[in-house]
Design an enzyme around this catalytic site. Sequence first.
Site, PDB file in Angstrom:
ATOM      1  CE1 TYR A   8     -45.141  90.021 -54.161  1.00 44.33           C
ATOM      2  CE2 TYR A   8     -47.075  91.006 -53.134  1.00 44.33           C
ATOM      3  CZ  TYR A   8     -46.228  89.932 -53.307  1.00 44.33           C
ATOM      4  OH  TYR A   8     -46.445  88.767 -52.622  1.00 44.33           O
ATOM      5  CE  LYS A  22     -46.514  90.975 -49.139  1.00 37.00           C
ATOM      6  NZ  LYS A  22     -47.980  90.659 -49.222  1.00 37.00           N
TER       7      LYS A  22
HETATM    8  P1  NDP Z   1     -54.740  84.634 -43.550  1.00 31.13           P
HETATM    9  O1  NDP Z   1     -55.695  85.492 -42.817  1.00 31.13           O
HETATM   10  O2  NDP Z   1     -55.281  83.735 -44.610  1.00 31.13           O
HETATM   11  O3  NDP Z   1     -53.939  83.725 -42.523  1.00 31.13           O
HETATM   12  C1  NDP Z   1     -53.282  84.250 -41.410  1.00 31.13           C
HETATM   13  C2  NDP Z   1     -53.193  83.181 -40.327  1.00 31.13           C
HETATM   14  O4  NDP Z   1     -52.468  83.719 -39.233  1.00 31.13           O
HETATM   15  C3  NDP Z   1     -54.545  82.781 -39.740  1.00 31.13           C
HETATM   16  O5  NDP Z   1     -55.191  81.770 -40.475  1.00 31.13           O
HETATM   17  C4  NDP Z   1     -54.150  82.295 -38.367  1.00 31.13           C
HETATM   18  O6  NDP Z   1     -53.709  80.956 -38.454  1.00 31.13           O
HETATM   19  C5  NDP Z   1     -52.941  83.141 -38.003  1.00 31.13           C
HETATM   20  N1  NDP Z   1     -53.233  84.195 -37.045  1.00 31.13           N
HETATM   21  C6  NDP Z   1     -52.602  84.374 -35.854  1.00 31.13           C
HETATM   22  N2  NDP Z   1     -53.102  85.405 -35.197  1.00 31.13           N
HETATM   23  C7  NDP Z   1     -54.085  85.927 -35.960  1.00 31.13           C
HETATM   24  C8  NDP Z   1     -54.964  87.020 -35.791  1.00 31.13           C
HETATM   25  N3  NDP Z   1     -54.917  87.798 -34.693  1.00 31.13           N
HETATM   26  N4  NDP Z   1     -55.844  87.283 -36.767  1.00 31.13           N
HETATM   27  C9  NDP Z   1     -55.868  86.536 -37.881  1.00 31.13           C
HETATM   28  N5  NDP Z   1     -55.061  85.465 -38.087  1.00 31.13           N
HETATM   29  C10 NDP Z   1     -54.176  85.164 -37.124  1.00 31.13           C
HETATM   30  O7  NDP Z   1     -53.631  85.583 -44.146  1.00 31.13           O
HETATM   31  P2  NDP Z   1     -52.629  85.289 -45.347  1.00 31.13           P
HETATM   32  O8  NDP Z   1     -52.175  83.893 -45.273  1.00 31.13           O
HETATM   33  O9  NDP Z   1     -53.215  85.745 -46.607  1.00 31.13           O
HETATM   34  O10 NDP Z   1     -51.417  86.301 -45.002  1.00 31.13           O
HETATM   35  C11 NDP Z   1     -50.493  86.019 -43.967  1.00 31.13           C
HETATM   36  C12 NDP Z   1     -49.167  86.724 -44.272  1.00 31.13           C
HETATM   37  O11 NDP Z   1     -48.658  86.252 -45.500  1.00 31.13           O
HETATM   38  C13 NDP Z   1     -49.274  88.244 -44.415  1.00 31.13           C
HETATM   39  O12 NDP Z   1     -48.150  88.861 -43.852  1.00 31.13           O
HETATM   40  C14 NDP Z   1     -49.298  88.473 -45.914  1.00 31.13           C
HETATM   41  O13 NDP Z   1     -48.779  89.719 -46.308  1.00 31.13           O
HETATM   42  C15 NDP Z   1     -48.414  87.329 -46.393  1.00 31.13           C
HETATM   43  N6  NDP Z   1     -48.757  86.896 -47.759  1.00 31.13           N
HETATM   44  C16 NDP Z   1     -47.755  86.772 -48.660  1.00 31.13           C
HETATM   45  C17 NDP Z   1     -48.016  86.368 -49.940  1.00 31.13           C
HETATM   46  C18 NDP Z   1     -46.921  86.180 -50.924  1.00 31.13           C
HETATM   47  O14 NDP Z   1     -47.200  85.942 -52.097  1.00 31.13           O
HETATM   48  N7  NDP Z   1     -45.678  86.246 -50.504  1.00 31.13           N
HETATM   49  C19 NDP Z   1     -49.397  86.112 -50.384  1.00 31.13           C
HETATM   50  C20 NDP Z   1     -50.385  86.225 -49.341  1.00 31.13           C
HETATM   51  C21 NDP Z   1     -50.056  86.615 -48.080  1.00 31.13           C
HETATM   52  P3  NDP Z   1     -53.965  79.912 -37.251  1.00 31.13           P
HETATM   53  O15 NDP Z   1     -55.446  79.784 -37.155  1.00 31.13           O
HETATM   54  O16 NDP Z   1     -53.290  78.705 -37.723  1.00 31.13           O
HETATM   55  O17 NDP Z   1     -53.348  80.501 -36.025  1.00 31.13           O
END
Ligand code: NDP
Length: 372
Positions: A223, A138
């Site tokens: 949420y 989401k």
């Molecule tokens: P993070 O920043 O921790 O992780 C995102 C990952 O996406 C990065 O580590 C990277 O992984 C990859 N990525 C690819 N392109 C980019 C870019 N241009 N900039 C940054 N990262 C990039 O974010 P979150 O994990 O917190 O959030 C990711 C998604 O999950 C969002 O949509 C958020 O809303 C959702 N979310 C949902 C939650 C829930 O409870 N359902 C809780 C937290 C987040 P790599 O290095 O492997 O490519």
Amino acid sequence: MNTRRDFLQKMGASALMLQLSSVITFANTPNQIEQPYDGKVLRVAIMGLGGYATRVAEAMKACTKAKLVGVISGTPSKVKDWQMKYKIAEKNCYNYDTFDQVKNNPDIDAIYVITPNALHHSHVIRVAKAGKHVICEKPMALNTKEGQEMIDACKKAKVRLLVGYRMHFEPQTLEVIRMRNAGDFGKIMFFQGQCGFKIGDPKQWRLNKALAGGGSMMDIGIYAINGARYMVGEEPVWVTAQETKTNPAIFKEGVDETIQFQLGFPSGAVASCLSSYNINHLDRFYVSGDKGFAEMQPSTGYGPIKGRTHKGELTQPITTHQTTQMDKMATIIFEDDKPVVPVDGEEGLKDLRIIEAIYQAVKTGEKVKLTA
Ligand code: NDP
């Protein structure tokens, strides 16, 4: 920045071929009952190995019906770490340039897209074109146009599109919904949803409009929107909203800091909600009817969720949300199981439609009508 995007995928087919046991027994969390499972296991690759992906991967260790078998990442070092940690075969590792090739990989059933919001649209469509089921975090997209395109792409490719709404499987939440449906609260009159936290690092993608699509509303306010819909049990027909911005240096144009919004439902019930990136400890739902009430605090955090109603404390088991979610999603995908609250693309689209209306209401100061 590009080096993290264009790393090697080819690690050859070899060594760590993952064998899925036909009988899997897991009971890693205290309240999960050990039970043998001999059905089909959903083999999942996670895309975007960030904070939330790590939480999902850890939770999936306790799944019986879903298994982490692959990764898609722009950071080679993370891939190595995850391979070691989760025993992921080299042939199941991809980067953002190569993951279309997953179409030729019979050992992956679904891809869980956990990348920044703005990337969901293109990532989901590419996964659909590769013929794999998609679970998308989401908010499913930045707007309804994108959301609809994602739904259409998945339909065309005959793959499932699910949105990571983990609360839709949370036992106390489901109990409140059950009680509402049973009439325990009487006619629902009011919902209050408060969702927020004080955001840290000003350089993170969540504060970059191009990657986040907005501010707190896209991330945490969603949420309250989603909760209003499943707690009241209706779809809103109008929205009003007001924004408060105290720090425009951090919360730039198009990145909302705090938004208060109100929703009106066909029955006459109303919701009063708060979404914020600048207020801590906002994680509370309250629903009130003419015969009773339910209150949840925390209501959507990782738990434990704590709820009570006019009848007393809720005593449903504490679960690891993502474990339950992934097991349930496996049955949705393989057995066409119908969850009490949907988690499909249309459900994600409904939230996006309301988010758009909220932003419009903030901009115009007017009441915005919502049509189905
Ligand atoms: P993070 O920043 O921790 O992780 C995102 C990952 O996406 C990065 O580590 C990277 O992984 C990859 N990525 C690819 N392109 C980019 C870019 N241009 N900039 C940054 N990262 C990039 O974010 P979150 O994990 O917190 O959030 C990711 C998604 O999950 C969002 O949509 C958020 O809303 C959702 N979310 C949902 C939650 C829930 O409870 N359902 C809780 C937290 C987040 P790599 O290095 O492997 O490519």
